[in-house]
Design a protein around this motif. Structure first.
Motif, PDB file in Angstrom:
ATOM      1  N   ALA A  25       0.812  -1.217   0.000  1.00  0.00           N
ATOM      2  CA  ALA A  25       0.000   0.000   0.000  1.00  0.00           C
ATOM      3  C   ALA A  25       0.848   1.272   0.000  1.00  0.00           C
ATOM      4  O   ALA A  25       0.480   2.283  -0.608  1.00  0.00           O
ATOM      5  CB  ALA A  25      -0.945  -0.010   1.194  1.00  0.00           C
ATOM      6  N   SER A 318     -20.054  -9.995  -5.337  1.00  0.00           N
ATOM      7  CA  SER A 318     -20.170  -9.614  -3.923  1.00  0.00           C
ATOM      8  C   SER A 318     -18.815  -9.102  -3.450  1.00  0.00           C
ATOM      9  O   SER A 318     -17.797  -9.404  -4.060  1.00  0.00           O
ATOM     10  CB  SER A 318     -20.607 -10.816  -3.093  1.00  0.00           C
ATOM     11  N   HIS A 319     -18.776  -8.373  -2.388  1.00  0.00           N
ATOM     12  CA  HIS A 319     -17.575  -7.783  -1.786  1.00  0.00           C
ATOM     13  C   HIS A 319     -16.564  -7.232  -2.803  1.00  0.00           C
ATOM     14  O   HIS A 319     -15.396  -7.627  -2.834  1.00  0.00           O
ATOM     15  CB  HIS A 319     -16.898  -8.750  -0.790  1.00  0.00           C
ATOM     16  N   LEU A 322     -12.518  -6.611  -2.459  1.00  0.00           N
ATOM     17  CA  LEU A 322     -11.963  -7.419  -1.374  1.00  0.00           C
ATOM     18  C   LEU A 322     -11.570  -8.806  -1.869  1.00  0.00           C
ATOM     19  O   LEU A 322     -12.296  -9.425  -2.644  1.00  0.00           O
ATOM     20  CB  LEU A 322     -13.006  -7.629  -0.266  1.00  0.00           C
ATOM     21  N   VAL A 324     -11.084 -12.538  -0.607  1.00  0.00           N
ATOM     22  CA  VAL A 324     -11.499 -13.370   0.523  1.00  0.00           C
ATOM     23  C   VAL A 324     -11.042 -14.806   0.290  1.00  0.00           C
ATOM     24  O   VAL A 324     -11.194 -15.341  -0.803  1.00  0.00           O
ATOM     25  CB  VAL A 324     -13.039 -13.326   0.685  1.00  0.00           C
ATOM     26  N   ARG A 326     -11.305 -18.749   1.400  1.00  0.00           N
ATOM     27  CA  ARG A 326     -12.064 -19.751   2.144  1.00  0.00           C
ATOM     28  C   ARG A 326     -11.111 -20.827   2.615  1.00  0.00           C
ATOM     29  O   ARG A 326     -10.397 -21.413   1.820  1.00  0.00           O
ATOM     30  CB  ARG A 326     -13.132 -20.367   1.250  1.00  0.00           C
ATOM     31  N   SER A 332     -13.720 -18.181   6.642  1.00  0.00           N
ATOM     32  CA  SER A 332     -13.216 -17.301   5.608  1.00  0.00           C
ATOM     33  C   SER A 332     -12.472 -16.155   6.240  1.00  0.00           C
ATOM     34  O   SER A 332     -12.683 -15.824   7.396  1.00  0.00           O
ATOM     35  CB  SER A 332     -14.373 -16.762   4.775  1.00  0.00           C
ATOM     36  N   ARG A 333     -11.566 -15.572   5.469  1.00  0.00           N
ATOM     37  CA  ARG A 333     -10.886 -14.390   5.972  1.00  0.00           C
ATOM     38  C   ARG A 333     -10.492 -13.492   4.809  1.00  0.00           C
ATOM     39  O   ARG A 333     -10.327 -13.933   3.681  1.00  0.00           O
ATOM     40  CB  ARG A 333      -9.654 -14.786   6.765  1.00  0.00           C
ATOM     41  N   VAL A 334     -10.330 -12.234   5.117  1.00  0.00           N
ATOM     42  CA  VAL A 334      -9.903 -11.259   4.116  1.00  0.00           C
ATOM     43  C   VAL A 334      -8.401 -11.414   3.905  1.00  0.00           C
ATOM     44  O   VAL A 334      -7.649 -11.597   4.854  1.00  0.00           O
ATOM     45  CB  VAL A 334     -10.219  -9.834   4.624  1.00  0.00           C
ATOM     46  N   ASP A 336      -5.690  -9.106   2.782  1.00  0.00           N
ATOM     47  CA  ASP A 336      -5.567  -7.682   2.502  1.00  0.00           C
ATOM     48  C   ASP A 336      -4.236  -7.336   1.870  1.00  0.00           C
ATOM     49  O   ASP A 336      -3.313  -8.154   1.850  1.00  0.00           O
ATOM     50  CB  ASP A 336      -5.715  -6.921   3.826  1.00  0.00           C
ATOM     51  N   PRO A 339       0.732  -3.127   4.296  1.00  0.00           N
ATOM     52  CA  PRO A 339       1.236  -1.754   4.161  1.00  0.00           C
ATOM     53  C   PRO A 339       2.617  -1.730   3.527  1.00  0.00           C
ATOM     54  O   PRO A 339       2.889  -0.983   2.618  1.00  0.00           O
ATOM     55  CB  PRO A 339       1.311  -1.260   5.597  1.00  0.00           C
TER      56      PRO A 339
ATOM     57  N   LYS C  43      -7.525 -16.093  11.916  1.00  0.00           N
ATOM     58  CA  LYS C  43      -7.127 -16.441  10.543  1.00  0.00           C
ATOM     59  C   LYS C  43      -7.953 -17.608   9.996  1.00  0.00           C
ATOM     60  O   LYS C  43      -8.272 -17.669   8.819  1.00  0.00           O
ATOM     61  CB  LYS C  43      -5.643 -16.812  10.551  1.00  0.00           C
ATOM     62  N   GLN C  48     -15.778 -17.554  14.277  1.00  0.00           N
ATOM     63  CA  GLN C  48     -16.956 -17.535  13.414  1.00  0.00           C
ATOM     64  C   GLN C  48     -17.593 -18.920  13.376  1.00  0.00           C
ATOM     65  O   GLN C  48     -18.802 -19.068  13.496  1.00  0.00           O
ATOM     66  CB  GLN C  48     -16.483 -17.127  12.025  1.00  0.00           C
ATOM     67  N   LEU C 338      -1.838   0.734   8.590  1.00  0.00           N
ATOM     68  CA  LEU C 338      -1.014   1.716   7.896  1.00  0.00           C
ATOM     69  C   LEU C 338      -0.689   2.895   8.806  1.00  0.00           C
ATOM     70  O   LEU C 338       0.390   3.459   8.746  1.00  0.00           O
ATOM     71  CB  LEU C 338      -1.771   2.207   6.657  1.00  0.00           C
ATOM     72  N   ASN C 357      -6.960  -7.532   9.446  1.00  0.00           N
ATOM     73  CA  ASN C 357      -6.436  -8.256   8.297  1.00  0.00           C
ATOM     74  C   ASN C 357      -7.313  -9.418   7.878  1.00  0.00           C
ATOM     75  O   ASN C 357      -7.412  -9.727   6.713  1.00  0.00           O
ATOM     76  CB  ASN C 357      -5.033  -8.793   8.614  1.00  0.00           C
ATOM     77  N   TYR C 358      -7.903 -10.078   8.837  1.00  0.00           N
ATOM     78  CA  TYR C 358      -8.618 -11.297   8.501  1.00  0.00           C
ATOM     79  C   TYR C 358     -10.123 -11.199   8.623  1.00  0.00           C
ATOM     80  O   TYR C 358     -10.834 -11.898   7.924  1.00  0.00           O
ATOM     81  CB  TYR C 358      -8.165 -12.446   9.411  1.00  0.00           C
ATOM     82  N   GLY C 359     -10.577 -10.378   9.542  1.00  0.00           N
ATOM     83  CA  GLY C 359     -11.977 -10.524   9.930  1.00  0.00           C
ATOM     84  C   GLY C 359     -12.935  -9.482   9.411  1.00  0.00           C
ATOM     85  O   GLY C 359     -14.100  -9.515   9.753  1.00  0.00           O
ATOM     86  N   ARG C 360     -12.448  -8.577   8.555  1.00  0.00           N
ATOM     87  CA  ARG C 360     -13.348  -7.491   8.181  1.00  0.00           C
ATOM     88  C   ARG C 360     -14.519  -7.963   7.363  1.00  0.00           C
ATOM     89  O   ARG C 360     -15.598  -7.422   7.411  1.00  0.00           O
ATOM     90  CB  ARG C 360     -12.601  -6.406   7.414  1.00  0.00           C
ATOM     91  N   TYR C 361     -14.271  -8.982   6.545  1.00  0.00           N
ATOM     92  CA  TYR C 361     -15.377  -9.499   5.764  1.00  0.00           C
ATOM     93  C   TYR C 361     -15.691 -10.883   6.265  1.00  0.00           C
ATOM     94  O   TYR C 361     -14.809 -11.709   6.354  1.00  0.00           O
ATOM     95  CB  TYR C 361     -15.016  -9.559   4.282  1.00  0.00           C
ATOM     96  N   ARG C 362     -16.907 -11.133   6.593  1.00  0.00           N
ATOM     97  CA  ARG C 362     -17.257 -12.450   7.066  1.00  0.00           C
ATOM     98  C   ARG C 362     -18.258 -13.065   6.104  1.00  0.00           C
ATOM     99  O   ARG C 362     -19.425 -12.713   6.091  1.00  0.00           O
ATOM    100  CB  ARG C 362     -17.827 -12.377   8.476  1.00  0.00           C
TER     101      ARG C 362
END
Lengths: 347, 91, 371
Positions: A25, A318-319, A322, A324, A326, A332-334, A336, A339, C43, C48, C338, C357-362
């Motif tokens: 980023a 969807s999303h 982002l 994601v 599985r 599931s997790r993002v 990202d 930085p 992670k 969840q 950041l 990092n991991y949990g923003r989208y569920r």
């Protein structure tokens, strides 16, 4: 000197930090805030791996890259082969056939000729194998203590044919996401040689010219290839985030479909690194229209560089923006953008 | 705390009175200080390594016993990883 | 990797999840006090997947997060000195001090190097006799044996240009402090498996007895954590409380005795401030007087610095488990990886960073496809 990668610093800073070069980023912010405002033009604004520049009847693709890797020589290659492959690949990721290369050398006073000769030989081999001539160059020498031995810039020019113009913003919901090979080899091969971190391993950099793979894809499915990208700095995760952002699509990844060689995985475990963020230099990611995916996969697998190709996920509506993942457990997790660079950790 | 990973001792040596060794982590090797487990380990044993030090010896017998219990509880004939290992062959 | 990969087996994990849900008649509240366990939980989306059967609160298990601002500022001061090569584990490099972090100090000309092991720092000292090498000795009891050995070897081999900036903390006093808090909701603990690999679990027995809470020594992979949770839930359902060991492959009751011995020879218990929690008596490790020569604070005459932490950073509440990261008003807005306001957002093990990092989208958890 071993340049150790570093993560993001605080945002309120008045000078360049290592994190600005990581491909994450911070790098994006640097380009966006300090370079783009001065140079804005359509070719640059597209922010692809290369720039498409229409000149009379031709659509030229240009790409430039500067290589500062340390150590200069590593299992699987050296800064020379890396620099040639890297720029050839950037041209190819735009869908163009590379036509010629340039090279700019910054040499550190005291660099042994034996080392320079090996690097140049590797460059010649790589360019020769791809049939791309090195047509012009420049050389500068700086005082001992600068340039880490050698810095190398390569610039490539290619020509875009009609009907094949992958670009990051062309990803569409439903696209299959293909990866041509196993992940994480280059970054971990380099990490293994770093002072203070070093470990013994047979991991070799995967640095390779991807032009033949791209050619096979083009021949098999043509314009059904919407996006091509080589996930170098910042790894697969960063590349997918950039594409998701550019196209406004979501990305769903299947963790069990990711191919990570056991020794890369082991090295990552040891240092606490996530292989998704580790650099690759001989792998491509392709977003392909779903109906063309099986043919595209077969095309990749028909070449030694792509024999472990697989489908790792899908673009979604969807999303948007982002990525994601599985997990095998059904969670599931993002995934990202980082930085800055990943750092080895103990915790 | 964290990031201790299991590895197999492939070599034992002495560095000026300190027990050191080479540990193999799934194909990647590193020098590890074995001083804290020196009286318990031989080549071929597994240890948990944290920041370059073996902090404990893996009790393989206990590990197998307790994992067998888990397997039975899961009612699974063969675990996915065992299948993968079989497919991959000896490492 | 043997003794690692099998503990990620999805089939076993799903079976454990089902067993937990079948056993828990009540949404028990459990806390893990280990950044590595927090990392795995978020992670892998375990919290969840537990789906309300059990509530996991993330405790102050990240030594990076709890390192007081003062120690960071001392590190920054040392790293800025031209005669010093400042060495550290990677985790510490992004933690903000009062003014900046180690990265900025590096950009301004300080020499900062990441190392994998404190022995690498010792090595650097030998190879650079003209510079002072300082190592940032941060961590829980897991890392204390390594740091102790580095100091011990430095003295034994006469490596005069090596010193350590110590900021060690120990887990049991933190658990006690949490349990003493009047609004404590935690009913059971997962104890950190690698801390206990070194220390054993004898220190937890009086805690379990006095506060009547189950404490399960647990590993770090999904199967380990789920099994640990199951054991804790069984105790709670059956009205039992005591210390149990899930991580049998690595932990024995007495721990690794030679490691404990050297740690007590080199270090002593001291009062320590935990960032966000305040001072907890006898919760830290400091170098013994015989090793004062290798104490960077003494060698470089560092004054105690008192700094106020940003009021907006609710790190303390997050570390105590009172606040979930997403509930903090700054989360994701003024505070992101950041531009972090506090340590839990910086450290890769910090609860805030883990959630960011991991949990923003569920995504809706898939219904468990058959293995």
């Amino acid at each position: 000197m071993t340049g150790l990668v570093c993560p993001a610093p605080l945002l309120t800073t008045d000078r360049v930090q290592l994190g600005h070069g990581s491909g994450g980023a911070l790098s994006a912010a640097l380009v966006r805030e300090r370079f783009m405002p001065r140079f804005a033009n359509p070719a640059l604004l597209a922010l692809g791996d290369g720039a498409v520049v229409p000149i009379e009847a031709l659509k030229l693709v240009l790409s430039t890259d500067t290589f500062v890797v340390s150590p200069l020589e590593f299992p699987g290659g050296n800064i020379g082969s890396l620099a040639v492959h890297g720029t050839l690949n950037d041209i190819a990721m735009m869908g163009a056939r590379p036509a010629c290369l340039t090279a700019g050398f910054v040499l550190e006073e005291g660099l042994p000729f034996a080392v320079l000769d090996r690097i140049v030989a590797a460059m010649a081999d790589a360019a020769g194998a791809a049939g791309v001539p090195l047509v012009t160059g420049d050389t500068k020498v700086v005082e001992r203590g600068k340039a880490d031995g050698l810095y190398l810039n390569t610039t490539g020019v290619g020509v875009l044919a009609d009907g094949f113009a992958p670009a990051p913003d062309r990803a569409r919901p439903g696209d299959a996401i293909l990866v041509s090979g196993p992940l994480g080899r280059h970054g971990m091969a380099i990490m293994a040689a770093r002072e203070g971190i070093a470990f013994e391993t047979a991991i070799e950099s995967d640095s390779a010219c991807l032009v033949p793979l791209v050619e096979r894809l083009r021949a098999a499915v043509g314009d059904s290839v919407h996006v091509l990208r080589d996930p170098t700095r910042g790894g697969l995760a960063s590349a997918l985030n950039e594409i998701a952002g550019a196209a406004g699509v979501g990305v769903d990844l299947d963790e069990s479909a990711l191919r990570i060689p056991p020794d890369v995985a082991a090295a990552c475990e040891m240092l606490g690194l996530d292989p998704l963020y580790v650099a690759n230099e001989g792998v491509l990611v392709a977003f392909v229209a779903p109906e063309a995916a099986p043919l595209a996969l077969r095309a990749l697998r028909g070449h030694p560089l792509g024999d472990q190709a697989g489908i790792i996920g899908r673009a979604e509506s969807s999303h948007p923006g982002l990525v994601v993942l599985r997990t095998g457990l059904g969670g599931s997790r993002v995934v990202d953008m980082l930085p800055g660079d990943q750092l080895p950790r103990i915790c | 705390m964290c990031l201790g990973i299991p590895g197999r001792i492939t070599e034992l040596r002495d560095d000026r009175g300190l027990a050191m060794g080479t540990v193999d982590f799934g194909g990647v090797r590193r020098e590890v200080c074995l001083e804290y487990v020196a009286d318990q380990v031989r080549t071929g044993d597994y240890v948990i390594v944290h920041v370059g030090f073996a902090i404990s010896r893996v009790d393989e017998v206990e590990a197998k016993r307790t994992f067998d219990v888990l397997r039975e509880m899961s009612g699974l004939e063969e675990l996915e990883w065992m299948r993968e290992v079989a497919e991959r062959g000896p490492q | 990797m043997k003794y690692l990969t099998e503990y990620r087996d999805a089939g076993v994990a799903r079976a454990l999840l089902a067993e937990i849900k079948a056993t828990a008649a009540w949404p028990w509240v459990l806390m893990e006090v280990c950044g590595g366990q927090t990392h795995t939980i978020v992670k892998q989306g375990l919290d969840q997947l537990l789906d309300g059967a059990v509530e996991m609160i993330h405790g102050p298990g990240c030594p990076v997060c709890v390192t007081p601002l003062e120690q960071i500022d001392k590190a920054l001061a040392l790293a800025a000195r031209p005669d010093v090569i400042f060495t550290s584990f990677g985790d510490m490099l992004r933690v903000p001090g009062s003014e900046c972090d180690l990265q900025q100090v590096r950009a301004r000309g300080g020499t900062v190097r990441v190392v994998y092991s404190p022995l690498d720092a010792l090595d650097l000292a030998v190879r650079h006799p003209d510079r002072e090498v300082v190592f940032f000795g941060v961590g829980f009891e897991t890392t204390a044996p390594a740091n102790a050995m580095a100091v011990w070897r430095a003295k034994q081999l006469g490596i005069g240009n090596f010193s350590m900036l110590v900021s060690h903390v120990t887990v049991p006093p933190a658990i006690t402090a949490l349990l003493d808090a009047p609004d404590n909701r935690v009913q059971g603990f997962l104890a950190a498996g690698h801390v206990c690999s070194v220390m054993g679990w004898t220190e937890y027995e009086p805690i379990a007895a006095r506060y009547r809470v189950p404490i399960v020594v647990t590993g770090f992979e999904p199967v380990d954590i789920l099994e640990g949770i199951l054991l804790a839930v069984r105790q709670l359902e059956e009205g039992r409380y005591g210390v149990e060991n899930q991580y049998v492959r690595s932990v024995r009751r007495e721990g690794t005795v030679p490691a404990r011995d050297l740690v007590s020879k080199v270090f002593q218990l001291v009062d320590r401030q935990w960032r966000g929690l305040g001072v907890i008596p006898r919760s830290g490790l400091g170098l013994r007087e015989e090793f004062a020569d290798f104490d960077a604070e003494i060698r470089f005459g560092l004054e105690s610095i008192r700094v106020a932490e940003p009021a907006e950073c609710r790190a303390g509440d997050v570390l105590r488990g009172k606040l979930k990261p997403m509930q903090c008003p700054a989360f994701g807005g003024r505070c992101t990886p950041l531009h972090p306001l506090g340590a839990p957002m910086v450290s890769s093990e910090g609860a805030c960073a883990a959630y960011y990092n991991y949990g923003r989208y569920r995504a809706p958890a898939s219904q468990g496809a058959q293995a």
